[in-house]
Design a protein around this motif. Structure first.
Motif, PDB file in Angstrom:
ATOM      1  N   GLU A   1      -0.109  86.208 104.176  1.00  8.63           N
ATOM      2  CA  GLU A   1      -1.293  86.238 103.315  1.00  8.63           C
ATOM      3  C   GLU A   1      -1.027  86.974 102.007  1.00  8.63           C
ATOM      4  OE1 GLU A   1      -3.500  84.190 103.920  1.00  8.63           O
ATOM      5  OE2 GLU A   1      -3.214  83.838 106.066  1.00  8.63           O
ATOM      6  N   MET A   2      -0.026  87.861 102.007  1.00  9.21           N
ATOM      7  CA  MET A   2       0.318  88.615 100.798  1.00  9.21           C
ATOM      8  C   MET A   2       1.047  87.741  99.767  1.00  9.21           C
ATOM      9  SD  MET A   2      -0.402  91.987 100.893  1.00  9.21           S
ATOM     10  CE  MET A   2       0.929  92.967 100.220  1.00  9.21           C
ATOM     11  N   ILE A   3       1.629  86.626 100.226  1.00 11.47           N
ATOM     12  CA  ILE A   3       2.379  85.773  99.292  1.00 11.47           C
ATOM     13  C   ILE A   3       1.376  85.010  98.431  1.00 11.47           C
ATOM     14  CG2 ILE A   3       4.151  83.979  99.068  1.00 11.47           C
ATOM     15  CD1 ILE A   3       4.992  84.574 101.956  1.00 11.47           C
ATOM     16  N   SER A   4       1.419  85.248  97.129  1.00  9.63           N
ATOM     17  CA  SER A   4       0.392  84.618  96.281  1.00  9.63           C
ATOM     18  C   SER A   4       0.649  83.119  96.131  1.00  9.63           C
ATOM     19  CB  SER A   4       0.315  85.314  94.920  1.00  9.63           C
ATOM     20  OG  SER A   4       1.616  85.452  94.390  1.00  9.63           O
ATOM     21  N   VAL A   5       1.888  82.745  95.848  1.00  9.51           N
ATOM     22  CA  VAL A   5       2.191  81.309  95.762  1.00  9.51           C
ATOM     23  C   VAL A   5       3.153  80.965  96.896  1.00  9.51           C
ATOM     24  CG1 VAL A   5       2.985  79.424  94.288  1.00  9.51           C
ATOM     25  CG2 VAL A   5       1.971  81.457  93.246  1.00  9.51           C
ATOM     26  N   LYS A   6       2.596  80.381  97.967  1.00 12.55           N
ATOM     27  CA  LYS A   6       3.419  80.065  99.140  1.00 12.55           C
ATOM     28  C   LYS A   6       4.197  78.783  98.880  1.00 12.55           C
ATOM     29  CE  LYS A   6      -0.328  81.921 101.972  1.00 12.55           C
ATOM     30  NZ  LYS A   6      -1.084  82.499 100.849  1.00 12.55           N
ATOM     31  N   ASN A   7       5.458  78.758  99.245  1.00 11.23           N
ATOM     32  CA  ASN A   7       6.195  77.495  99.093  1.00 11.23           C
ATOM     33  C   ASN A   7       6.287  76.763 100.429  1.00 11.23           C
ATOM     34  OD1 ASN A   7       8.221  78.787 100.476  1.00 11.23           O
ATOM     35  ND2 ASN A   7       9.730  78.683  98.833  1.00 11.23           N
ATOM     36  N   ASP A   8       6.936  75.615 100.443  1.00  9.53           N
ATOM     37  CA  ASP A   8       7.003  74.800 101.669  1.00  9.53           C
ATOM     38  C   ASP A   8       7.681  75.564 102.807  1.00  9.53           C
ATOM     39  OD1 ASP A   8       9.261  74.755 100.100  1.00  9.53           O
ATOM     40  OD2 ASP A   8       9.823  72.694 100.584  1.00  9.53           O
ATOM     41  N   VAL A   9       8.653  76.416 102.470  1.00 13.14           N
ATOM     42  CA  VAL A   9       9.332  77.176 103.523  1.00 13.14           C
ATOM     43  C   VAL A   9       8.372  78.194 104.156  1.00 13.14           C
ATOM     44  CG1 VAL A   9      11.321  78.642 104.066  1.00 13.14           C
ATOM     45  CG2 VAL A   9      11.533  76.864 102.342  1.00 13.14           C
TER      46      VAL A   9
ATOM     47  N   ALA B   1      -0.093  71.578  99.605  1.00 14.33           N
ATOM     48  CA  ALA B   1       1.300  72.033  99.541  1.00 14.33           C
ATOM     49  C   ALA B   1       2.215  70.854  99.845  1.00 14.33           C
ATOM     50  CB  ALA B   1       1.511  73.144 100.552  1.00 14.33           C
ATOM     51  N   GLU B   2       3.458  70.991  99.431  1.00 12.20           N
ATOM     52  CA  GLU B   2       4.408  69.889  99.600  1.00 12.20           C
ATOM     53  C   GLU B   2       4.884  69.793 101.057  1.00 12.20           C
ATOM     54  OE1 GLU B   2       9.025  68.939  98.693  1.00 12.20           O
ATOM     55  OE2 GLU B   2       8.097  70.646  97.661  1.00 12.20           O
ATOM     56  N   LEU B   3       4.721  68.617 101.652  1.00 15.23           N
ATOM     57  CA  LEU B   3       5.167  68.420 103.042  1.00 15.23           C
ATOM     58  C   LEU B   3       6.548  67.777 103.012  1.00 15.23           C
ATOM     59  CD1 LEU B   3       1.921  66.771 104.463  1.00 15.23           C
ATOM     60  CD2 LEU B   3       2.574  69.153 104.666  1.00 15.23           C
ATOM     61  N   ASN B   4       7.476  68.331 103.772  1.00 15.54           N
ATOM     62  CA  ASN B   4       8.803  67.709 103.826  1.00 15.54           C
ATOM     63  C   ASN B   4       9.191  67.429 105.272  1.00 15.54           C
ATOM     64  OD1 ASN B   4       9.644  70.161 104.880  1.00 15.54           O
ATOM     65  ND2 ASN B   4      10.262  70.945 102.883  1.00 15.54           N
ATOM     66  N   SER B   5      10.425  66.999 105.484  1.00 12.20           N
ATOM     67  CA  SER B   5      10.821  66.594 106.832  1.00 12.20           C
ATOM     68  C   SER B   5      10.812  67.779 107.810  1.00 12.20           C
ATOM     69  CB  SER B   5      12.199  65.957 106.787  1.00 12.20           C
ATOM     70  OG  SER B   5      13.144  66.905 106.383  1.00 12.20           O
ATOM     71  N   TYR B   6      11.102  68.979 107.319  1.00 10.82           N
ATOM     72  CA  TYR B   6      11.070  70.171 108.177  1.00 10.82           C
ATOM     73  C   TYR B   6       9.653  70.412 108.696  1.00 10.82           C
ATOM     74  CZ  TYR B   6      15.746  71.596 106.616  1.00 10.82           C
ATOM     75  OH  TYR B   6      17.093  71.660 106.377  1.00 10.82           O
ATOM     76  N   THR B   7       8.686  70.280 107.777  1.00  6.17           N
ATOM     77  CA  THR B   7       7.288  70.484 108.157  1.00  6.17           C
ATOM     78  C   THR B   7       6.893  69.478 109.234  1.00  6.17           C
ATOM     79  OG1 THR B   7       7.019  70.736 105.771  1.00  6.17           O
ATOM     80  CG2 THR B   7       5.056  70.980 107.131  1.00  6.17           C
ATOM     81  N   TYR B   8       7.276  68.219 109.011  1.00  2.56           N
ATOM     82  CA  TYR B   8       6.887  67.192 109.973  1.00  2.56           C
ATOM     83  C   TYR B   8       7.519  67.408 111.343  1.00  2.56           C
ATOM     84  CZ  TYR B   8       4.134  64.368 106.823  1.00  2.56           C
ATOM     85  OH  TYR B   8       3.131  63.916 105.995  1.00  2.56           O
ATOM     86  N   SER B   9       8.817  67.696 111.387  1.00  3.64           N
ATOM     87  CA  SER B   9       9.440  67.796 112.711  1.00  3.64           C
ATOM     88  C   SER B   9       8.827  68.918 113.536  1.00  3.64           C
ATOM     89  CB  SER B   9      10.951  67.962 112.596  1.00  3.64           C
ATOM     90  OG  SER B   9      11.263  69.062 111.801  1.00  3.64           O
ATOM     91  N   ILE B  10       8.542  70.064 112.889  1.00  2.55           N
ATOM     92  CA  ILE B  10       7.988  71.172 113.673  1.00  2.55           C
ATOM     93  C   ILE B  10       6.515  70.921 114.022  1.00  2.55           C
ATOM     94  CG2 ILE B  10       7.440  72.689 111.685  1.00  2.55           C
ATOM     95  CD1 ILE B  10       8.670  73.804 115.158  1.00  2.55           C
ATOM     96  N   THR B  11       5.797  70.240 113.135  1.00  2.00           N
ATOM     97  CA  THR B  11       4.389  69.964 113.436  1.00  2.00           C
ATOM     98  C   THR B  11       4.279  68.964 114.596  1.00  2.00           C
ATOM     99  OG1 THR B  11       3.873  70.383 111.132  1.00  2.00           O
ATOM    100  CG2 THR B  11       2.168  69.323 112.423  1.00  2.00           C
TER     101      THR B  11
END
Length: 574
Positions: free
Chosen positions: A136-144, A174-184
């Motif tokens: 929550e402290m990260i102001s601009v969260k990236n895909d990682v 936020a940007e969804l990539n293959s890493y996001t999909y496999s874990i989801t």
DNA sequence: GTAGGGTTAG
């Protein structure tokens, strides 16, 4: 050497360290590192990260401590690398110390550092509060950042929370990539949600990640875990590319569903360029156990020994289980005794083996030995132990371990263990106590618990509680023919023929036909399975010969058939 | 010249 040449040599050495570590030649890397005259932060960091990427986390940590001792100023690269080592060691105190140093050195705002901190906290602490705080402290969260949060919840077993993070990620565009999909997809699999799984599958296709191997593999796994094995198999065939994990996932999916598709797929694998590994063999051996094909299991065992894979713990555990389930407990024991190192699963497997063979005393003895060796028992160990006691009629021992897990190990019994204790009491004829436990347990008793109670009522002729249990099961599963059969048999053994007939009538009106119990027998490396009265193939006389021998053995040890059960069989065949 | 998240085995 002039300063510029020293710098040049240092850069060259750093590059060499990296390539040595990639080839897992850690000693050469270290020797080179030690020879660098002026080691800068980059040299230290490449040595630290070289160790962590090769899984040498303790060495990476020691390296970091040495670096601090030499007063080398760390940077964000160093911090994120050493946090990965803390994660690998699973030691939160080291990780939070590094967190403090990151703040002190002003690198805690770096994205890599923040993401590594989240990952470390999520992996090393019991809950998710610290990881959430960093997130929550990260102001601009990236895909990682997002993917790390989803993965953390999933690995902690909270698939619902993981999907909530995914939903928020989509809402925040936020940007969804293959890493996001496999874990989801893995998160959907972990909660068995076919509905979410299908939705995510649709999104995968739409966004063009369908050809990413981990994404495809997660999908195959998700369909299997949601009980859609044929759908998984269809998708398996549709996949543009299949790697070894794809095959392993499908083989394992067939194995868990009890299908012999696992063995068929395994034999198809031999005509591919891929070679089976320990994952493949573990699932195939588990299938041999479930299908009770001892000859097949033995053949694979020979292959494993030839290929030198017999040192793999998970695979050895699978063999312990396979031999026990195929009736060859002596082989299980031999493997267990010969294992150079064992994990909690090895102990559970051998204890379960003895338990199912009726040797609860040996299971209990092994439990003591296990604790003595410093292995911490978990829920499944106690489950095996209690069920061993249950099958040997050691009620008081079983109850002792039920309380022991709670009081001495602070392990809350789950629903399955309560079911096991109901079974323990019921089998021993303590039906009233079993009933009391059923209605007071902190879970809503499911049909398995009521089923265990009903079985006890049938065996010990308690028609009052039996009726209660049967009605509960029929509430949960109104068309269950086996419940009507059980209840009517309870009436029959009580001589209440009017109610018996009533049940049979009800059953014919409302139920699908009871699935008849199948028997199996292995004769000369061939498994035959059949129901009563079924005509078997050409080698039937072999089966009957073997059966006669078995019946003779049983008679010699005093077996008297329970003829009451015949009522069921006539009904099933009719 | 140094750092990241994903898929298979009770």
């Amino acid at each position: 050497m002039p300063p510029t040449q020293i710098k040049g040599a240092s850069i060259l050495a750093t590059n060499l360290i990296k390539s040595y570590c990639l080839k897992e030649q850690f000693k050469d890397a270290r020797r080179l590192f030690d020879e660098i005259p002026e080691r800068d932060v980059v040299a230290w960091t490449s040595m630290i990260s070289g160790y962590t990427s090769g899984g040498r986390n303790t060495q990476a940590w020691t390296m970091f401590c040495d670096m601090k001792k030499e007063d080398v100023q760390l940077n964000a690269f160093t911090v994120s690398s050493v946090l990965k080592a803390c994660k690998g060691m699973g030691v939160v105190s080291c990780g939070s110390m590094v967190h403090g140093l990151a703040v002190k050195n002003g690198v805690d705002g770096n994205m890599y550092v923040q993401n590594a901190l989240m990952d470390m906290y999520a992996t090393c602490s019991a809950g998710m509060s610290e990881a959430c705080m960093v997130f929550e402290m990260i102001s601009v969260k990236n895909d990682v950042s997002w993917t790390t949060m989803i993965a953390s919840y999933t690995h902690k077993g909270d698939g619902y929370a993981a999907l909530k993070v995914f939903k928020r990620m989509v809402q925040e565009e936020a940007e969804l990539n293959s890493y996001t999909y496999s874990i989801t997809i893995r998160a959907c699999a972990s909660i068995g949600s076919y509905t979410y799984g299908q939705q995510i599958h649709a999104a995968v296709g739409k966004h063009g990640f369908g050809s990413d191997p981990p994404v495809g593999n997660s999908l195959v796994d998700m369909y299997c875990r949601c009980g859609k094995v044929s759908e998984a198999y269809r998708y398996f065939h549709e996949m543009p590319e299949r790697d070894l994990i794809t095959w392993n996932t499908m083989i394992s999916g067939f194995e868990r569903s009890g299908s012999d598709g696992s063995l068929q797929l395994f034999s198809q694998l031999s005509s591919e360029v891929l070679h089976p590994n320990c994952f493949t063999f573990t699932s195939v051996v588990a299938s041999c156990a479930n299908l009770a094909v001892l000859h097949c299991g033995r053949q694979i065992h020979a292959v494993i020994v030839r290929r030198g894979l017999d040192g793999n713990v998970a695979l050895a555990n699978a063999f312990i289980d396979m031999y026990a389930k195929c009736g060859s407990i002596a082989d299980s024991r031999r493997i267990f005794d010969e294992m150079p190192s064992r994990d909690v699963i090895s102990w559970t497997s051998i204890m379960n083996g003895y338990g199912s063979h009726g040797y609860a005393d040996e299971a209990i003895r092994l439990f003591g030995e296990m604790v003595h060796c410093g292995v911490k028992p978990d829920q499944l160990v106690f489950m095996g132990l209690i069920s061993a006691c249950s099958h040997s009629g050691l009620v008081d021992d079983g109850l002792k371990y039920f309380h022991f897990m709670w009081n001495n190990y602070n392990i809350k019994p789950n629903q399955e263990i309560y079911g096991c204790v109901v079974d323990l009491l019921g089998r021993a004829g303590r039906v009233t106590e079993a009933y009391e436990l059923t209605v007071t347990m902190p879970f809503e008793p499911d049909k398995l618990v009521w089923g265990a109670l009903l079985g006890a009522c049938k065996a010990h002729r308690n028609s009052y509680i039996g009726r209660l249990a049967a009605n509960k099961i029929l509430d949960l599963r109104p068309n269950g023919a086996e419940t009507y059969v059980m209840l009517s048999n309870i009436y029959a053994s009580d001589g209440r023929w009017g109610e018996f007939a009533e049940m049979r009538k009800l059953m014919r009106g409302t139920c699908s036909k009871k699935v008849a119990g199948r028997s199996w027998i292995e004769v000369r490396n061939q498994v035959y399975n059949f129901v009563v009265g079924e005509k078997l193939g050409p080698n039937i006389e072999l089966v009957y010969e073997e059966l006669e021998t078995l019946i003779q053995h049983m008679k010699e040890v005093g077996y008297v058939p329970d003829l009451e059960c015949c009522i069921e069989d006539f009904e099933a065949v009719a």
